[in-house]
Design an enzyme around this catalytic site. Structure first.
Site, PDB file in Angstrom:
ATOM      1  N   SER A   1      -8.523  23.873  66.445  1.00 40.13           N
ATOM      2  CA  SER A   1      -7.794  22.885  67.245  1.00 40.13           C
ATOM      3  C   SER A   1      -6.476  22.467  66.606  1.00 40.13           C
ATOM      4  O   SER A   1      -5.532  22.091  67.304  1.00 40.13           O
ATOM      5  CB  SER A   1      -8.669  21.653  67.490  1.00 40.13           C
ATOM      6  OG  SER A   1      -9.077  21.069  66.266  1.00 40.13           O
TER       7      SER A   1
ATOM      8  N   ASP B   1      -7.262   9.782  69.180  1.00 42.72           N
ATOM      9  CA  ASP B   1      -8.647   9.995  68.761  1.00 42.72           C
ATOM     10  C   ASP B   1      -8.840   9.751  67.269  1.00 42.72           C
ATOM     11  O   ASP B   1      -9.970   9.778  66.780  1.00 42.72           O
ATOM     12  CB  ASP B   1      -9.143  11.390  69.161  1.00 42.72           C
ATOM     13  CG  ASP B   1      -8.503  12.539  68.373  1.00 42.72           C
ATOM     14  OD1 ASP B   1      -7.780  12.290  67.392  1.00 42.72           O
ATOM     15  OD2 ASP B   1      -8.734  13.700  68.754  1.00 42.72           O
TER      16      ASP B   1
ATOM     17  N   HIS C   1      -7.277  14.121  65.273  1.00 44.47           N
ATOM     18  CA  HIS C   1      -6.296  15.203  65.303  1.00 44.47           C
ATOM     19  C   HIS C   1      -4.893  14.626  65.156  1.00 44.47           C
ATOM     20  O   HIS C   1      -4.653  13.492  65.565  1.00 44.47           O
ATOM     21  CB  HIS C   1      -6.398  15.971  66.620  1.00 44.47           C
ATOM     22  CG  HIS C   1      -7.694  16.681  66.805  1.00 44.47           C
ATOM     23  ND1 HIS C   1      -8.776  16.076  67.397  1.00 44.47           N
ATOM     24  CD2 HIS C   1      -8.085  17.937  66.456  1.00 44.47           C
ATOM     25  CE1 HIS C   1      -9.781  16.929  67.421  1.00 44.47           C
ATOM     26  NE2 HIS C   1      -9.404  18.062  66.856  1.00 44.47           N
TER      27      HIS C   1
END
Length: 262
Positions: free
Chosen positions: A70, A232, A235
């Site tokens: 990611s 979040d 990230h």
């Protein structure tokens, strides 16, 4: 970066490997549940902005491929312009004076084992230069450090044998993720840094260039989490990815020059 379910796996691993008492293991297990609750589950996929980025001049494009998890895919960026691949493709185009074609193979949640299908797809038409960023999910999936690093080196060799110049951003410091409480965060930090060191050792036996993301980025992310993490808190955001792109740009430019002169 790290799989959310992997936080519990990390707690289990800490207990089994470190010989923790029942009380200590219970604490880590409780903390993993708390961290997952705070972080939540990503509801969005990373933006996709593959294509040709060209300066004023034209010509055959340099193909730039991005592999990994990611972080490589850019989850958390607020817009396509914030993706690390897009930032780097534009910088490569500006530095080279020619067009750069960005192709993203990175997939959120990937472990090093998942590099195999990513590289399989890329080798149908080998890219000129590649960036790999992976490792965080390996930590929480209990993949042995030595095994993980060897798997990475094997995929790097597949790319370099095909003529691709490769730059690898080694495993980031998971201790920079504040929602993971202590002492679980300390366990995550220790394992991620150990994996980064093992990756560097294995990559030294290949033709790839390694960039120590943990050493170069962790102090900044720890000092300015509100500025560099996405909502979040797990990230990076666009500013965080800009910082990551900054530290890998010079090695990528060097790799691209070597490839174009070959």
């Amino acid at each position: 970066m790290v799989g959310f379910r992997g936080l519990r796996v990390l707690a289990v691993a800490a207990g089994s490997v470190g010989g923790l008492s029942g009380a200590a293991y219970g604490l880590l297990n409780t903390q993993s549940r708390q961290a997952r609750t705070v972080i939540g589950v990503p509801r969005e996929l990373p933006f996709v902005a593959d294509g040709v980025f060209a300066p004023a001049s034209s010509g055959p494009p340099l193909t730039f491929a991005v592999f990994g998890d990611s972080i490589a895919a850019g989850l958390g960026a607020e817009s396509p312009d914030g993706l690390p691949g897009v930032r780097l493709a534009r910088e490569l185009a500006a530095a080279s004076g020619g067009p750069v074609r960005l192709v993203t193979y990175a997939v959120s949640g990937s472990r090093t084992t998942d590099l195999v299908p990513q590289v399989d797809a890329a080798l149908r038409t080998p890219p000129d230069v590649a960036l790999i960023m992976i490792g965080g999910n390996d930590v929480t999936a209990r993949i042995r450090i030595r095994t993980s690093a060897a798997l990475l080196a094997a995929q790097v060799r597949r790319l370099t044998d095909a003529g691709t110049a490769v730059v690898v951003g080694t495993c980031p410091d998971l201790g920079a993720i504040r929602p993971i409480p202590q002492p679980l965060r300390a366990v995550a930090r220790r394992w991620s840094l150990a994996l980064a060191r093992a990756q560097t050792r294995e990559l030294a036996r290949t033709e790839a260039t390694s960039v120590p993301l943990a050493a170069l980025l962790s102090p900044r992310f720890m000092a300015d989490p509100d500025e560099l993490f996405s909502p979040d808190r797990f990230h990076p955001n666009g500013a965080g990815y800009a910082l990551a792109a900054e530290v890998v740009l010079a090695p990528l430019c060097a790799a691209a020059r070597v490839r174009t002169m070959a």
